[in-house]
Design a protein around this motif. Structure first.
Motif, mmCIF file in Angstrom:
data_model
loop_
_atom_site.group_PDB
_atom_site.id
_atom_site.type_symbol
_atom_site.label_atom_id
_atom_site.label_comp_id
_atom_site.label_asym_id
_atom_site.label_seq_id
_atom_site.Cartn_x
_atom_site.Cartn_y
_atom_site.Cartn_z
ATOM 1 N N GLY A 5 -4.764 4.984 11.104
ATOM 2 C CA GLY A 5 -6.077 4.412 10.824
ATOM 3 C C GLY A 5 -6.367 4.524 9.348
ATOM 4 N N ASP A 6 -7.631 4.620 9.038
ATOM 5 C CA ASP A 6 -8.070 4.817 7.668
ATOM 6 C C ASP A 6 -7.446 6.108 7.138
ATOM 7 O OD1 ASP A 6 -9.572 4.829 5.281
ATOM 8 O OD2 ASP A 6 -11.111 6.047 6.246
ATOM 9 N N ILE A 76 2.699 10.040 3.214
ATOM 10 C CA ILE A 76 2.147 9.067 4.155
ATOM 11 C C ILE A 76 1.941 7.772 3.381
ATOM 12 C CG2 ILE A 76 0.213 8.516 5.682
ATOM 13 C CD1 ILE A 76 -0.294 11.614 5.810
ATOM 14 N N ILE A 77 2.587 6.696 3.839
ATOM 15 C CA ILE A 77 2.504 5.423 3.121
ATOM 16 C C ILE A 77 1.929 4.361 4.045
ATOM 17 C CG2 ILE A 77 3.791 3.612 1.919
ATOM 18 C CD1 ILE A 77 5.929 5.761 1.293
ATOM 19 N N GLY A 94 2.922 3.684 7.799
ATOM 20 C CA GLY A 94 1.927 2.979 8.590
ATOM 21 C C GLY A 94 2.276 1.507 8.720
ATOM 22 N N PRO A 95 1.505 0.763 9.509
ATOM 23 C CA PRO A 95 1.815 -0.643 9.771
ATOM 24 C C PRO A 95 1.727 -1.548 8.550
ATOM 25 C CG PRO A 95 -0.313 -0.048 10.711
ATOM 26 C CD PRO A 95 0.312 1.213 10.215
ATOM 27 N N GLY A 113 5.389 -2.875 12.195
ATOM 28 C CA GLY A 113 4.835 -3.626 11.078
ATOM 29 C C GLY A 113 5.246 -3.090 9.717
ATOM 30 N N ALA A 114 5.673 -1.839 9.647
ATOM 31 C CA ALA A 114 6.112 -1.264 8.375
ATOM 32 C C ALA A 114 7.396 -1.966 7.926
ATOM 33 C CB ALA A 114 6.367 0.231 8.521
ATOM 34 N N GLU A 115 7.533 -2.159 6.616
ATOM 35 C CA GLU A 115 8.722 -2.818 6.071
ATOM 36 C C GLU A 115 9.379 -1.909 5.042
ATOM 37 O OE1 GLU A 115 7.720 -6.627 4.430
ATOM 38 O OE2 GLU A 115 6.741 -7.283 6.287
ATOM 39 N N VAL A 116 10.714 -1.763 5.155
ATOM 40 C CA VAL A 116 11.482 -0.960 4.206
ATOM 41 C C VAL A 116 12.658 -1.778 3.723
ATOM 42 C CG1 VAL A 116 12.871 1.116 3.877
ATOM 43 C CG2 VAL A 116 10.844 1.204 5.333
#
Length: 156
Positions: A5-6, A76-77, A94-95, A113-116
């Motif tokens: 979340g936030d 945390i990213i 995160g997403p 949804g996370a992209e690496v």
């Protein structure tokens, strides 16, 4: 409710606190050494490194951008990072995370949804007593120069 979340609310829920804030639209250039919680909502060009042995967390917010190195026990990213990330204990993506660079972690959690774009490099956990398995400590015995097919003859 999404696990990611936030970032500020998440930091408060997990017991982490925000000691240092790089707010939006601040741009910081250089090297930042810190302990405690670092929250990046603005832009960091350079690197953020946690003090050795300090309990520290770096959080990159959805609007946050980092161009450089991040190094802390917990990272945390949920924003954009272009550079190398070293998370000694835990890495959370995160997403909305968009990472271009190699990620070094002991434990990783990645939301849909996370992209690496880079390598995921698993690190062995620190040995009891604080000795890192990659530095100091006992080394594995080096292999014999003979190939595994050769055997030394022993008299009967």
């Amino acid at each position: 409710m999404s696990f990611f979340g936030d970032g500020k609310g998440r930091a408060q829920r997990s017991g982490a606190c925000v000691d240092t804030l790089i707010g939006h639209p601040v741009m910081l250039s250089g090297e930042l050494r810190f302990s405690g919680g670092l929250y990046v909502e603005g832009r960091l060009v350079g690197k953020a490194v946690a003090e050795d042995g300090a309990a520290a967390t770096i959080t990159v917010a959805p609007r946050g951008v980092v161009e450089g190195e991040l190094r802390a026990p917990v990272v945390i990213i949920n924003g954009r990072v272009k550079g190398v990330v070293h998370a000694g204990e835990r890495l959370e993506l995160g997403p909305e995370a968009r990472v271009e660079g190699d990620l070094h972690y002991t434990v990783v959690e990645m939301a849909a949804g996370a992209e690496v774009s880079g390598k995921l490099v698993h690190l062995a956990p620190a040995a009891p007593g604080g000795t890192s398995p990659t530095g100091g400590g006992r080394r594995a015995a080096s292999p014999s120069p003979r190939s595994t097919g050769e055997r030394e003859a022993t008299p009967a």
